[in-house]
Design a protein around this motif. Sequence first.
Motif, PDB file in Angstrom:
ATOM      1  N   TRP A  68       0.905  -1.188   0.067  1.00 36.97           N
ATOM      2  CA  TRP A  68      -0.308  -0.089  -0.155  1.00 36.97           C
ATOM      3  C   TRP A  68       0.850   1.537  -0.122  1.00 36.97           C
ATOM      4  O   TRP A  68       0.341   2.428  -0.448  1.00 36.97           O
ATOM      5  CB  TRP A  68      -0.590  -0.514   0.972  1.00 36.97           C
ATOM      6  N   SER A  76       2.273   1.464  -3.766  1.00 36.76           N
ATOM      7  CA  SER A  76       0.257   2.246  -4.287  1.00 36.76           C
ATOM      8  C   SER A  76       0.520   3.750  -4.475  1.00 36.76           C
ATOM      9  O   SER A  76       0.435   4.389  -5.106  1.00 36.76           O
ATOM     10  CB  SER A  76      -0.655   1.464  -4.059  1.00 36.76           C
ATOM     11  N   ALA A  77       0.560   4.507  -2.615  1.00 33.23           N
ATOM     12  CA  ALA A  77       0.358   5.096  -2.318  1.00 33.23           C
ATOM     13  C   ALA A  77       1.155   6.401  -2.852  1.00 33.23           C
ATOM     14  O   ALA A  77       1.186   7.374  -3.481  1.00 33.23           O
ATOM     15  CB  ALA A  77       0.170   5.848  -0.676  1.00 33.23           C
ATOM     16  N   ILE A  94       0.564   6.779  -7.155  1.00 38.07           N
ATOM     17  CA  ILE A  94      -0.647   6.939  -7.700  1.00 38.07           C
ATOM     18  C   ILE A  94      -0.161   8.489  -7.390  1.00 38.07           C
ATOM     19  O   ILE A  94      -0.685   9.577  -7.757  1.00 38.07           O
ATOM     20  CB  ILE A  94      -1.472   7.018  -6.616  1.00 38.07           C
ATOM     21  N   GLN A 122      -7.944   8.500  -4.686  1.00 42.39           N
ATOM     22  CA  GLN A 122      -6.471   7.072  -5.015  1.00 42.39           C
ATOM     23  C   GLN A 122      -5.660   7.164  -4.195  1.00 42.39           C
ATOM     24  O   GLN A 122      -5.478   6.500  -3.210  1.00 42.39           O
ATOM     25  CB  GLN A 122      -6.875   6.536  -6.218  1.00 42.39           C
ATOM     26  N   MET A 123      -5.567   8.150  -3.800  1.00 40.96           N
ATOM     27  CA  MET A 123      -3.606   8.073  -3.138  1.00 40.96           C
ATOM     28  C   MET A 123      -4.255   8.353  -2.027  1.00 40.96           C
ATOM     29  O   MET A 123      -3.386   7.562  -0.979  1.00 40.96           O
ATOM     30  CB  MET A 123      -2.992   9.772  -3.594  1.00 40.96           C
ATOM     31  N   SER A 157      -5.074   4.670  -0.789  1.00 36.79           N
ATOM     32  CA  SER A 157      -4.265   4.711  -0.567  1.00 36.79           C
ATOM     33  C   SER A 157      -2.832   4.618   1.002  1.00 36.79           C
ATOM     34  O   SER A 157      -2.285   3.695   1.437  1.00 36.79           O
ATOM     35  CB  SER A 157      -2.908   4.119  -1.934  1.00 36.79           C
ATOM     36  N   PHE A 195      -5.206   3.015   4.179  1.00 36.38           N
ATOM     37  CA  PHE A 195      -4.659   1.301   3.816  1.00 36.38           C
ATOM     38  C   PHE A 195      -3.706   1.177   4.306  1.00 36.38           C
ATOM     39  O   PHE A 195      -3.391   0.048   5.465  1.00 36.38           O
ATOM     40  CB  PHE A 195      -4.661   0.551   2.962  1.00 36.38           C
ATOM     41  N   MET A 196      -2.513   2.475   4.024  1.00 39.26           N
ATOM     42  CA  MET A 196      -0.551   1.566   4.970  1.00 39.26           C
ATOM     43  C   MET A 196      -0.500   1.869   5.572  1.00 39.26           C
ATOM     44  O   MET A 196      -0.365   1.349   6.794  1.00 39.26           O
ATOM     45  CB  MET A 196       0.169   2.643   3.918  1.00 39.26           C
TER      46      MET A 196
END
Length: 96
Positions: A31, A34-35, A38, A47-48, A51, A54-55
Amino acid sequence: MAPKKDHTTSLRAVRQLHRMRTFYATAALLWAASAAWIGYEHPGSRQMWVSALFMLVFAGLLAVTALWLRRLQNAGADAPAHHAAPRRASVRHVSA
């Protein structure tokens, strides 16, 4: 009356916490990647932030799991080690 702590239960718990710690660490890293990706492509996007959230969730779960694991291992340090069954001290006499 509180149930007695079983040594095998704590061993099982330690094994499970090791697995969960690995899972949470992997998820937090994925995550985070992903962050970062993004955030590079679309800075400040929803979306950033999702992410990043979630991280943080997985990082928190990782921290709690590491704390529980440390407490279980410290509590198990004073427990007797599991060894093979004790040998019986019986002596057999052979009649002649």
